[in-house]
Scaffold this motif. Sequence first.
Motif, PDB file in Angstrom:
ATOM      1  N   SER A 159       0.834  -1.210   0.000  1.00 24.65           N
ATOM      2  CA  SER A 159       0.000   0.000   0.000  1.00 24.65           C
ATOM      3  C   SER A 159       0.866   1.256   0.000  1.00 24.65           C
ATOM      4  CB  SER A 159      -0.928   0.011   1.206  1.00 24.65           C
ATOM      5  OG  SER A 159      -1.844  -1.043   1.132  1.00 24.65           O
ATOM      6  N   ARG A 215       2.150   1.705  -3.498  1.00 21.03           N
ATOM      7  CA  ARG A 215       1.082   2.175  -4.400  1.00 21.03           C
ATOM      8  C   ARG A 215       0.783   3.658  -4.163  1.00 21.03           C
ATOM      9  NH1 ARG A 215      -0.479  -1.553  -7.737  1.00 21.03           N
ATOM     10  NH2 ARG A 215      -0.413  -3.733  -7.115  1.00 21.03           N
ATOM     11  N   ARG A 232       4.418   0.544  -8.940  1.00 22.45           N
ATOM     12  CA  ARG A 232       3.275  -0.379  -8.979  1.00 22.45           C
ATOM     13  C   ARG A 232       3.745  -1.815  -9.184  1.00 22.45           C
ATOM     14  NH1 ARG A 232       1.087   3.683 -12.219  1.00 22.45           N
ATOM     15  NH2 ARG A 232       1.440   2.431 -14.090  1.00 22.45           N
TER      16      ARG A 232
END
Length: 185
Positions: free
Chosen positions: A134, A137, A156
């Motif tokens: 997370s 990202r 990513r």
Amino acid sequence: MTLPRHDTFRSIGQILAADLLPALCHARKLPLRVTCLGAASYDDGDDVHVFDRTVSLGTRQSPEEAMDLAILRVSRGDIHAGRDDTLRFRPRIAVIQDSEYGLVLAGEVRAGIILWRQPVASDAEARRVVTDASRLRGMAFAASGRGEHGSARDLRYRASLLEARLVDAFWRETATDLLRLPQAA
């Protein structure tokens, strides 16, 4: 007077719990879907023209067969992002999922081979992986907002590699066993 209990006799409840229910649960999760995540582009130019693409490779009835399909397709280099011959596809991650989209196994594609990722060993480890992915990202989102498309794509990709370890709890033992088996060269 008590009769000796024989080890060969099992009650119907034991048979259901030990043999039938696990087999039914396993069958419900089949067939397994094999896909490949990668980067597609129409030219070898700048990062703006490269986009993420998922390509389906097929379905199989067992994790071993699914692994074999992924290994074969990656090694042959015959994975295409579409019917357009000018569209180039660079595979980056091979993914095997069950019919309920639970992750069975995933691995990084590098130099025509798949480096399968070891599944997480516990739910606590899974939470750490989710937190790290997370964070990556979020960094990718910020990089994309600044127009740094290549950097965002790489972040990513790193997050996806971490998430490749998030094997569904149902498949963790199977995946671990598969990765212990010696692989043919």
